[in-house]
Design a protein around this motif. Structure first.
Motif, PDB file in Angstrom:
ATOM      1  N   ARG A 249       0.852  -1.193   0.000  1.00 17.00           N
ATOM      2  CA  ARG A 249       0.000   0.000   0.000  1.00 17.00           C
ATOM      3  C   ARG A 249       0.885   1.239   0.000  1.00 17.00           C
ATOM      4  NH1 ARG A 249      -1.675  -1.579   6.186  1.00 17.00           N
ATOM      5  NH2 ARG A 249       0.230  -0.821   7.182  1.00 17.00           N
ATOM      6  N   GLY A 250       0.268   2.393  -0.172  1.00 16.30           N
ATOM      7  CA  GLY A 250       1.001   3.644  -0.127  1.00 16.30           C
ATOM      8  C   GLY A 250       0.602   4.461   1.077  1.00 16.30           C
ATOM      9  N   ALA A 251       1.459   5.374   1.472  1.00 16.73           N
ATOM     10  CA  ALA A 251       1.173   6.253   2.601  1.00 16.73           C
ATOM     11  C   ALA A 251       0.549   7.555   2.103  1.00 16.73           C
ATOM     12  CB  ALA A 251       2.469   6.557   3.355  1.00 16.73           C
ATOM     13  N   GLY A 252      -0.197   8.208   2.984  1.00  9.92           N
ATOM     14  CA  GLY A 252      -0.674   9.557   2.709  1.00  9.92           C
ATOM     15  C   GLY A 252      -1.713   9.678   1.625  1.00  9.92           C
ATOM     16  N   GLY A 253      -2.478   8.613   1.375  1.00 17.58           N
ATOM     17  CA  GLY A 253      -3.577   8.717   0.424  1.00 17.58           C
ATOM     18  C   GLY A 253      -3.230   8.436  -1.022  1.00 17.58           C
ATOM     19  N   HIS A 254      -2.005   7.990  -1.291  1.00 13.82           N
ATOM     20  CA  HIS A 254      -1.607   7.642  -2.650  1.00 13.82           C
ATOM     21  C   HIS A 254      -0.846   6.322  -2.630  1.00 13.82           C
ATOM     22  CE1 HIS A 254      -2.813  11.454  -4.458  1.00 13.82           C
ATOM     23  NE2 HIS A 254      -2.320  12.043  -3.368  1.00 13.82           N
ATOM     24  N   PHE A 255      -0.859   5.615  -3.771  1.00 11.92           N
ATOM     25  CA  PHE A 255      -0.076   4.381  -3.889  1.00 11.92           C
ATOM     26  C   PHE A 255       1.366   4.757  -4.225  1.00 11.92           C
ATOM     27  CE2 PHE A 255       1.262   0.344  -5.883  1.00 11.92           C
ATOM     28  CZ  PHE A 255       0.899  -0.524  -4.857  1.00 11.92           C
ATOM     29  N   ALA A 256       1.637   5.143  -5.461  1.00 11.07           N
ATOM     30  CA  ALA A 256       2.978   5.606  -5.816  1.00 11.07           C
ATOM     31  C   ALA A 256       2.930   6.330  -7.157  1.00 11.07           C
ATOM     32  CB  ALA A 256       3.970   4.450  -5.892  1.00 11.07           C
ATOM     33  N   ALA A 257       3.678   7.443  -7.214  1.00  9.66           N
ATOM     34  CA  ALA A 257       3.687   8.275  -8.413  1.00  9.66           C
ATOM     35  C   ALA A 257       4.904   7.983  -9.289  1.00  9.66           C
ATOM     36  CB  ALA A 257       3.670   9.749  -8.021  1.00  9.66           C
ATOM     37  N   GLY A 258       5.169   6.722  -9.534  1.00 10.50           N
ATOM     38  CA  GLY A 258       6.256   6.371 -10.433  1.00 10.50           C
ATOM     39  C   GLY A 258       7.620   6.646  -9.837  1.00 10.50           C
ATOM     40  N   ALA A 259       8.580   6.914 -10.707  1.00 13.38           N
ATOM     41  CA  ALA A 259       9.963   7.112 -10.281  1.00 13.38           C
ATOM     42  C   ALA A 259      10.183   8.530  -9.773  1.00 13.38           C
ATOM     43  CB  ALA A 259      10.908   6.832 -11.437  1.00 13.38           C
ATOM     44  N   ASP A 260      11.160   8.668  -8.879  1.00 12.21           N
ATOM     45  CA  ASP A 260      11.597   9.984  -8.444  1.00 12.21           C
ATOM     46  C   ASP A 260      12.581  10.513  -9.488  1.00 12.21           C
ATOM     47  OD1 ASP A 260      12.484  12.247  -7.235  1.00 12.21           O
ATOM     48  OD2 ASP A 260      12.955  11.320  -5.307  1.00 12.21           O
ATOM     49  N   ILE A 261      12.075  11.335 -10.373  1.00 15.05           N
ATOM     50  CA  ILE A 261      12.868  11.784 -11.521  1.00 15.05           C
ATOM     51  C   ILE A 261      14.061  12.634 -11.084  1.00 15.05           C
ATOM     52  CG2 ILE A 261      12.763  12.996 -13.738  1.00 15.05           C
ATOM     53  CD1 ILE A 261       9.736  12.363 -13.697  1.00 15.05           C
ATOM     54  N   ALA A 262      13.981  13.226  -9.902  1.00 15.93           N
ATOM     55  CA  ALA A 262      15.104  14.032  -9.414  1.00 15.93           C
ATOM     56  C   ALA A 262      16.377  13.203  -9.276  1.00 15.93           C
ATOM     57  CB  ALA A 262      14.747  14.667  -8.067  1.00 15.93           C
ATOM     58  N   GLU A 263      16.238  11.890  -9.160  1.00 15.27           N
ATOM     59  CA  GLU A 263      17.399  11.007  -9.052  1.00 15.27           C
ATOM     60  C   GLU A 263      18.038  10.675 -10.397  1.00 15.27           C
ATOM     61  OE1 GLU A 263      17.139   8.071  -5.229  1.00 15.27           O
ATOM     62  OE2 GLU A 263      16.350   7.348  -7.131  1.00 15.27           O
ATOM     63  N   PHE A 264      17.336  10.917 -11.465  1.00 13.14           N
ATOM     64  CA  PHE A 264      17.780  10.413 -12.766  1.00 13.14           C
ATOM     65  C   PHE A 264      19.193  10.846 -13.157  1.00 13.14           C
ATOM     66  CE2 PHE A 264      13.719   8.975 -15.163  1.00 13.14           C
ATOM     67  CZ  PHE A 264      13.378   8.192 -14.076  1.00 13.14           C
ATOM     68  N   PRO A 265      19.592  12.095 -12.954  1.00 16.08           N
ATOM     69  CA  PRO A 265      20.952  12.469 -13.360  1.00 16.08           C
ATOM     70  C   PRO A 265      22.038  11.639 -12.687  1.00 16.08           C
ATOM     71  CG  PRO A 265      19.632  14.428 -13.002  1.00 16.08           C
ATOM     72  CD  PRO A 265      18.811  13.263 -12.506  1.00 16.08           C
ATOM     73  N   VAL A 266      21.759  11.154 -11.479  1.00 13.48           N
ATOM     74  CA  VAL A 266      22.742  10.344 -10.761  1.00 13.48           C
ATOM     75  C   VAL A 266      22.558   8.859 -11.054  1.00 13.48           C
ATOM     76  CG1 VAL A 266      23.550   9.627  -8.476  1.00 13.48           C
ATOM     77  CG2 VAL A 266      22.989  12.032  -8.919  1.00 13.48           C
TER      78      VAL A 266
END
Length: 279
Positions: A64-81
């Motif tokens: 399950r997800g926390a805070g009323g959502h399941f998951a919004a895909g990847a954290d794109i902020a990590e992509f450059p690394v």
């Protein structure tokens, strides 16, 4: 998918693992980012699924997800690394995401995704790796990754394809539409849809229905369904292994209970096949 910068470094996402009676609950939690999945979260998700083997008496796993959502895909902020070049991109998909999805898909226990709010991209991949997907009516599902300029990697596409089929998988990937829960259910992506206020209660009713059955039968059914998705016919050794269930306590108890007109008691710890020892 989330691309908003995290003022505290972008690594705050976590997988919360908790035993709740006979259920192992894994919660995707990344505050402020709709539970967008970091590389560390993918690794922790695989590790969390690995904890199943260490718990006797479990009957199911809830994701399950926390805070009323399941998951919004990847954290794109990590992509450059994490995805800075071709080698890194392939490593990210094959050695970070794929092991987590495989751990869910190959879990011997029934797995249930409890979906509310946003369930897109990697979130939908996780849900499709589960056996059952129960969603709140207000949930939204999709895979809009085409807008980011990349396709869905093979190990991830396999899960979506097995649930949605070719036509729906292509629709989701080519159009990038976000479906409401009703349409997602109509297209076969969801097991059932309930009112938002009923989501948790229905998920736990589902677990209770699972727990009323034989844990060994559930495991064998999951294993055989995976096997039958391969084209080659079953060989003699596989058939012998399958039908060995007839020598187990679960089988004897189920038949005895039926003949006696009583509910079966498969044991608080859940039986193992008689030729198998607990770690």
């Amino acid at each position: 998918m989330s691309g908003k910068p995290d003022p505290e470094g972008g690594a705050r996402g976590r997988i919360e693992v908790a035993r709740e009676g006979d259920v192992l609950a894994l919660t995707l939690a990344h505050p402020g980012k709709l539970n967008a999945l970091t590389a560390a979260m993918w690794r922790d998700l695989a590790a969390g699924m690995g904890k199943v083997a260490g718990h006797r008496g479990l009957r199911a796993v809830i994701i399950r997800g926390a805070g009323g959502h399941f998951a919004a895909g990847a954290d794109i902020a990590e992509f450059p690394v994490e995805r800075g070049d071709r080698v890194a991109v392939r490593r990210y998909h094959e050695h970070v995401i794929a092991p987590a999805l495989r751990a869910i898909a190959e879990c011997p226990l029934p797995t249930v995704a409890m979906i509310q709010g946003v369930c897109v991209g990697g979130g939908l991949e996780i849900a499709c790796s589960c056996d059952l997907r129960i969603a709140a009516r207000s949930a939204r599902l999709g895979v809009p990754i085409g807008r980011l300029g990349f396709p869905m990697a093979p190990a991830e596409l396999a899960g979506l394809l097995s649930v949605a089929g070719r036509a729906v998988a292509l629709e989701l990937l080519l159009e990038g539409r976000i479906l409401d829960a009703a349409e997602a259910h109509a297209k076969g992506l969801l097991t059932r849809v309930v009112d938002d206020a009923e989501l948790e209660a229905e998920t736990h009713r589902t677990i209770r229905r699972i727990a009323a059955g034989s844990p060994l039968a559930a495991t064998l059914n999951k294993r055989m369904i995976r096997r039958l998705q391969r084209p080659e016919p079953l060989d003699e050794a596989e058939l012998e292994d399958f039908f060995s269930y007839s020598d187990t306590r679960d089988h004897r108890e189920g038949v005895a209970a039926f003949l006696a007109g009583r509910p079966p008691d498969f044991g608080a710890d859940g039986p193992l096949p008689e030729n198998e020892e607990e770690d």
